[in-house]
Design an enzyme around this catalytic site. Structure first.
Site, PDB file in Angstrom:
ATOM      1  N   ASN B  23       0.739  -0.992  -0.111  1.00  0.00           N
ATOM      2  CA  ASN B  23       0.050  -0.468   0.249  1.00  0.00           C
ATOM      3  C   ASN B  23       1.168   1.689   0.266  1.00  0.00           C
ATOM      4  OD1 ASN B  23      -1.189   2.498   1.400  1.00  0.00           O
ATOM      5  ND2 ASN B  23      -2.949   1.395   0.924  1.00  0.00           N
ATOM      6  N   SER B  46      -4.578  -0.099  -3.361  1.00  0.00           N
ATOM      7  CA  SER B  46      -5.547   1.375  -2.909  1.00  0.00           C
ATOM      8  C   SER B  46      -6.853   1.133  -2.454  1.00  0.00           C
ATOM      9  CB  SER B  46      -5.510   2.416  -3.796  1.00  0.00           C
ATOM     10  OG  SER B  46      -5.353   3.787  -4.709  1.00  0.00           O
ATOM     11  N   GLU B  47      -6.414   2.129  -1.103  1.00  0.00           N
ATOM     12  CA  GLU B  47      -7.486   1.591  -0.077  1.00  0.00           C
ATOM     13  C   GLU B  47      -8.798   2.386  -0.681  1.00  0.00           C
ATOM     14  OE1 GLU B  47      -4.940   3.244   0.555  1.00  0.00           O
ATOM     15  OE2 GLU B  47      -5.075   5.546   2.070  1.00  0.00           O
ATOM     16  N   ASN B  48      -8.881   2.892  -1.575  1.00  0.00           N
ATOM     17  CA  ASN B  48      -9.967   3.103  -1.983  1.00  0.00           C
ATOM     18  C   ASN B  48     -10.927   2.069  -2.456  1.00  0.00           C
ATOM     19  OD1 ASN B  48      -8.283   4.070  -4.301  1.00  0.00           O
ATOM     20  ND2 ASN B  48      -9.865   4.252  -5.281  1.00  0.00           N
ATOM     21  N   SER B  88     -11.691  -3.667   1.452  1.00  0.00           N
ATOM     22  CA  SER B  88     -10.205  -2.869   1.803  1.00  0.00           C
ATOM     23  C   SER B  88      -9.384  -2.778   3.671  1.00  0.00           C
ATOM     24  CB  SER B  88     -10.049  -1.851   0.898  1.00  0.00           C
ATOM     25  OG  SER B  88      -9.175  -0.902   0.701  1.00  0.00           O
TER      26      SER B  88
END
Lengths: 232, 218
Positions: B23, B46-48, B88
Site C-alpha cells: 500500500n 489502493s485503499e479506495n 479493503s
C-alpha cells in the site's frame, strides 16, 4: 419479485426532513449519488448530518450542500479538497467529526449487519480514541467503535434491477455497498436500470434486500478530481 | 548531497520484495511504484478499493470510475480486483498487506508518527492512515529529515497530534535510512556525500551510530 422501483429522484427522496442523518456513498467524486445530492439541494433540507468519506469539492458533490449551509455536521475521513468546507469548519459553523477511513467503512458495515459495536486498533493512542472505551486483545490495544445510526443511505451503482439488486463498477464501488441497508431507508440510483432477471445472480454485489428504493439516474457528470495521464 | 524525493522513493523501492502486496500513501510513497524492479511480481493496493493498481492511463483513456486513494485517474493491471471499502480495510487491518509506505510530518524514536493534522492550520483528515499504521507489521516512512526552517522532524517525541503509536519500524529520509530500535533511531545508511555528523545534527531524537555507516546504494 418485489418491485423496488420508484419513478424518479423526487419519489426516491420522499420523507427526507430537516435534522436527519444521511449516509452518502462515494470516494472523492467517484461513485457519488449525483441525482440524490441534487435533489437534497433542491429540497433545501437543513441541519442535516452527513456521513460520507469526503465532502466533495467547492462546486460539486456535497460541496453543493455546504454552499447552501444545509449541513450541520460532517462525519468523514478526509476533507482536504474543499475550501468552503475548511472555512465553515474553522469558523465553527460546521461541526466535523474526522474518523479513520477503515473505521468509517466498518461502522457502516456494522449498521448493515446488526452489529452494535466492534473493536479496532485504528486511532488508539490518538485524539480519535479520547473518551472511548479501550481494551487489549492479543497484546494490542483496541478502541470500541459503534455502528452508525442513519435515516437515509444514498448510494450509486452502475447497474441495478427492479428487485433492487446492484452491481458496481471499478473503484466507484467504495463505500456504496457498505452503506446499503445501513440506514432506515436505502435509496439506490443506477446508471442502468433493468428488469429483474436480466442481471446474472452470480455477479450481484448487493442483494435487493438491502435496498428500499431504486431509480434510473440521469445526466451523470462523473467529474474527475485529479486527471493524471501518461504519454503514449 | 541530500536525496531528492525521487531518490528517496528509489531507495525505498529496494525494500519491496517479490510477492509483496504493497500500500502506497500519497506523496513520495506514490513515486516508489516507478522504481520497483521489473523482474519481481508486486501488487499495489489502493485503499479506495483496488488491488493490482497500474500506471496512469494514456491521455483520453481516463475513467471517472477508476481512481486511486489520491483521487488520481489510474489503470488496472491484468489480474486486478475491485472491492468495497470495508473489504479493503479487512486487507489492511487483517495484515494481509505486506508493506505500507507512507509520508509523515514527524516521527518519534518510540515509533510514534504524526501526519494528519496541524492544529489551527491544516485539518484535512487522516483518511486511511490511522488504520494502516495501527495494523501494518511492516511500515516504512518516507519523509524529509527536517522542515523548511531546518528543524528536525526525527524527534524524541512528536509535537503534532498522533496518527499512531509505537508503529514505525523504518524511516527513509533525504539524509539517511533509520531503524527504530529500543526507543532510539539506529543509523543504517547515509545519503551519498552526507556525513554522519550532518545527520546527527539534523536529528533531534537519540541516534545510535555504530561503526562505519555505509552510503546508500540504489
Amino acid at each position: 419479485m418485489i418491485n423496488k422501483t420508484v419513478k424518479d429522484v423526487t419519489t426516491a427522496c420522499k420523507g427526507v426532513k430537516d435534522g436527519m442523518t444521511f449516509m452518502l456513498g462515494g470516494f472523492g467524486l467517484s461513485g457519488i449519488p449525483e441525482n440524490a445530492i441534487a435533489q437534497l439541494v433542491k429540497l433545501n433540507v437543513k441541519q442535516v448530518t452527513c456521513i460520507s468519506n469526503n465532502a466533495g469539492v467547492d462546486d460539486f458533490g456535497l460541496g453543493l450542500l455546504l454552499q447552501k449551509h444545509q449541513i450541520k455536521k460532517m462525519i468523514s475521513s478526509y476533507v482536504g479538497e474543499n475550501a468552503e468546507f475548511e472555512r465553515q469548519m474553522l469558523s465553527g459553523e460546521l461541526d466535523v467529526e474526522l474518523i479513520p477511513q477503515g473505521t468509517l467503512a466498518q461502522r457502516c458495515l456494522a449498521a448493515q449487519s446488526g452489529v452494535p459495536a466492534f473493536y479496532t486498533p485504528a486511532g488508539y493512542g490518538t485524539e480519535v480514541g479520547e473518551g472511548k472505551e479501550s481494551r487489549e486483545f492479543n497484546g494490542k490495544m483496541h478502541l470500541l467503535e459503534h455502528a452508525f445510526n442513519a435515516d437515509f443511505a444514498f448510494v450509486k451503482a452502475w447497474k441495478g434491477d427492479t428487485a433492487g439488486n446492484l452491481i458496481f463498477k471499478g473503484t466507484a464501488r467504495n463505500f456504496n455497498p457498505n452503506m446499503c441497508g445501513a440506514a432506515t431507508i436505502t435509496v439506490a440510483e443506477v446508471e442502468e436500470l433493468v428488469p429483474a432477471g436480466e442481471l446474472d445472480p452470480n455477479q450481484i454485489h448487493i442483494p435487493g434486500i438491502f435496498v428500499q428504493r431504486i431509480f434510473q439516474g440521469e445526466k451523470y457528470e462523473k467529474r474527475i478530481e485529479q486527471r493524471t495521464v501518461r504519454k503514449k | 548531497m541530500a536525496l531528492s524525493k525521487e531518490q528517496i522513493a528509489q531507495r525505498i523501492a529496494k525494500e519491496v520484495k517479490d510477492g509483496y502486496y504493497v500500500n502506497l500513501g500519497i506523496g513520495i510513497p506514490t513515486l516508489v511504484a516507478n522504481f520497483v524492479r521489473d523482474d519481481i511480481e508486486v501488487e499495489f493496493q489502493s485503499e479506495n478499493g483496488i488491488l493490482g493498481m497500474g500506471p496512469f492511463p494514456f491521455e483520453g483513456e481516463e475513467d471517472a470510475d477508476l481512481i486511486n486513494a489520491g483521487k488520481q485517474t489510474i489503470t488496472a493491471m491484468k489480474g486486478a480486483s475491485f472491492f468495497d471499502s470495508a473489504k479493503s480495510f479487512s486487507m489492511i487491518r487483517g495484515q494481509h498487506v505486506d508493506l505500507t509506505i507512507l509520508g509523515a510530518m514527524e516521527v518519534a524514536q518510540n515509533g510514534d508518527i504524526a501526519n494528519w493534522k496541524i492544529p489551527g492550520k491544516m485539518v484535512k483528515g487522516m483518511g486511511g492512515a490511522m488504520d494502516l499504521v495501527a495494523s501494518a507489521e511492516n511500515i516504512i516512512v518516507a519523509m524529509m529529515h527536517t522542515n523548511r526552517a531546518g528543524e528536525s522532524k526525527i524527534l524524541k517525541q512528536c509535537s503534532l497530534p498522533l496518527t499512531g503509536v509505537n508503529c514505525v519500524k523504518k524511516v527513509v529520509t533525504n539524509l539517511a535510512v533509520l531503524e527504530i530500535e529500543d526507543g532510539k533511531f539506529r543509523l543504517l545508511e547515509r545519503a551519498p556525500g552526507v556525513s554522519v555528523e550532518e545527520i546527527d545534527a539534523a536529528t533531534e531524537g537519540n541516534l545510535i551510530i555504530d561503526g562505519d555507516i555505509p552510503e546508500m546504494t540504489f
